[in-house]
Design an enzyme around this catalytic site. Structure first.
Site, PDB file in Angstrom:
ATOM      1  N   ASP A   1      -7.707 -10.361  -0.069  1.00 60.73           N
ATOM      2  CA  ASP A   1      -7.567  -8.937  -0.320  1.00 60.73           C
ATOM      3  C   ASP A   1      -6.956  -8.260   0.909  1.00 60.73           C
ATOM      4  O   ASP A   1      -6.574  -8.929   1.873  1.00 60.73           O
ATOM      5  CB  ASP A   1      -8.908  -8.312  -0.719  1.00 60.73           C
ATOM      6  N   SER A   2      -6.865  -6.961   0.897  1.00 60.90           N
ATOM      7  CA  SER A   2      -6.236  -6.224   1.995  1.00 60.90           C
ATOM      8  C   SER A   2      -6.964  -6.396   3.324  1.00 60.90           C
ATOM      9  O   SER A   2      -6.394  -6.182   4.378  1.00 60.90           O
ATOM     10  CB  SER A   2      -6.170  -4.734   1.644  1.00 60.90           C
TER      11      SER A   2
ATOM     12  N   HIS B   1       0.858  -1.179   0.000  1.00 60.25           N
ATOM     13  CA  HIS B   1       0.000   0.000   0.000  1.00 60.25           C
ATOM     14  C   HIS B   1       0.897   1.234   0.000  1.00 60.25           C
ATOM     15  O   HIS B   1       1.707   1.411   0.904  1.00 60.25           O
ATOM     16  CB  HIS B   1      -0.915  -0.004   1.229  1.00 60.25           C
TER      17      HIS B   1
END
Length: 193
Positions: free
Chosen positions: A106-107, A63
């Site tokens: 996913d995150s 990120h």
């Protein structure tokens, strides 16, 4: 792990069925679209028939710090546990092309699913034919819980690759804004014997 793989297979089957169902209607609407669909289908079938098996292992989700606070980054999963399979080949121009299906966390740590096509022009690094690099794109259909509650949606992303013989490290950049997107997603791709 079996459940996410089963979901990915079901999504792949539905995607293919949807394409097959749409093809006759597309042919009725526009001759050029029909020709495009036929050419695309023939090309994907050629990759499937001529290509070799590939294994995909998701490695890391980065990120971008300019788009996320450190507190927000600390809440996210950086290691996207998952797996993928595909068929790929080096075409007559020396470029990699492949079709694939992948599932990974996913995150938020929730499994997402995707099927797609990738194309990367490849060049040798120095004089060695074993080392290659390239930059290309992937077009895909993805399904995530936090985006339309798993309703599949299309996407197109740039990807970069560095390869040594049968092993490649590939990265896609997901653009975005503050606290959304702006992610580098990295995976390993291995050409199976």
């Amino acid at each position: 792990m079996l459940r996410p793989v089963q979901k990915l297979l079901v999504m792949c089957r539905r995607f293919i069925a949807l394409l097959l169902l749409c093809m006759p209607f597309a042919a009725l609407r526009a001759e050029n679209l029909s020709d495009w669909l036929q050419t695309t289908t023939t090309h994907l079938e050629s990759i499937w028939d001529k290509g070799g098996n590939e294994l995909y292992i998701p490695l890391y989700t980065y990120h971008m710090p300019y788009a996320y606070s450190q507190d927000k980054i600390n809440q996210y999963t950086e290691y996207p546990m998952g797996i993928g399979f595909g068929r790929g080949l080096m075409n007559e121009s020396g470029n990699w092309e492949g079709i694939y299906g992948m599932t990974f966390k996913d995150s938020h740590g929730i499994y997402q699913y995707m099927v797609g096509y990738g194309w990367i022009p490849m060049w040798n690094i120095g004089d060695s034919p074993d080392w290659k690099y390239g930059v290309g794109a992937t077009a895909f259909i993805m399904s995530r819980q936090d985006i339309m509650n798993y309703i599949p949606f299309p996407g197109l992303l740039p990807i970069a690759s560095i390869s040594y013989k049968d092993l490649s490290i590939q990265t896609a950049y997901v653009p975005g804004g503050q606290n959304v997107g702006n992610v580098l997603f990295t995976w390993a791709k291995y050409n199976l014997p």
